[in-house]
Design a protein around this motif. Sequence first.
Motif: not given
Length: 267
Positions: A103-104, A107, A111, A152-153, A156, A159-160, A163, A244, A248
């Motif tokens: 996941q990281m 991510l 980003l 930025l949030l 995320v 992305f979550a 994903y 987020a 996540l």
Amino acid sequence: MGLYLAVVAGGFRRYATYGTATAAGVFTNTVFGFIVAYTYIALWDERPGLGGYDQAQALTFVWVSQSLLAAAALIGGGFQEELQERIRTGDIAVDLYRPADLQMWWLAADLGRAGFQLAGRGVLPLVAGALAFPLALPADPLRWLLFLVSVLLALVVSFALRYMVGLVAFWLMDGAGINVMATVASIFFSGMLLPLTVFPGGFGEFVRTLPWAAMLQVPMDVLLGKHAGAGGAAEALGFQAGWALVLLGTGRLLQSAATRKVVVQGG
């Protein structure tokens, strides 16, 4: 941490190589921005103050939305198609054996992609909009700083959500249908078509509590000063951070379930 920073840089460089595609994206965002801007002008002429915005704020919503469109993958794009393809072919097994968190890793890569899209496809359409229309862009540097944190949030959260859409391919094998559904939800519930404050009554309150609101509506309201004061800004950023963490965490659980029973087509 050094590994993931390198992945962020790699994601940025990867998308920076597509100069022609970036130029085409800037042109498309700018043209679409003009179309939507004139539609908003007609709408706000008929309904001044619609959704709690004056016309300048509504136009600002249009052009800043265009600057975030590709970065937050509001109308599709991003990494989920690639993740689904790696699941389908069985290449995901290689990813699972890497000495990095799955996941990281994705991510960090996303980003990096979003950072390039924000700079490469976001700045010029906003400049074009600011030159052509009277926008309500703030002069307060603190407001811009809060906006960048909110963006930025938003990235995320975006992305979550994507994903989890990508991981569904462990069970569906073909992600085309779920990708279309996810894109439609993003367009409608993020505020991409119309600010969510336009929707009336209980339905409007409901859609503003959904995670998609954290992708566009909340950053726009932070920029436009709708969350005034330290308490208002903290509440807005807390809403995004909360979603987020929830998304996540849900993605982590879904990943755990998927990798306990890996069924990959062709792998």
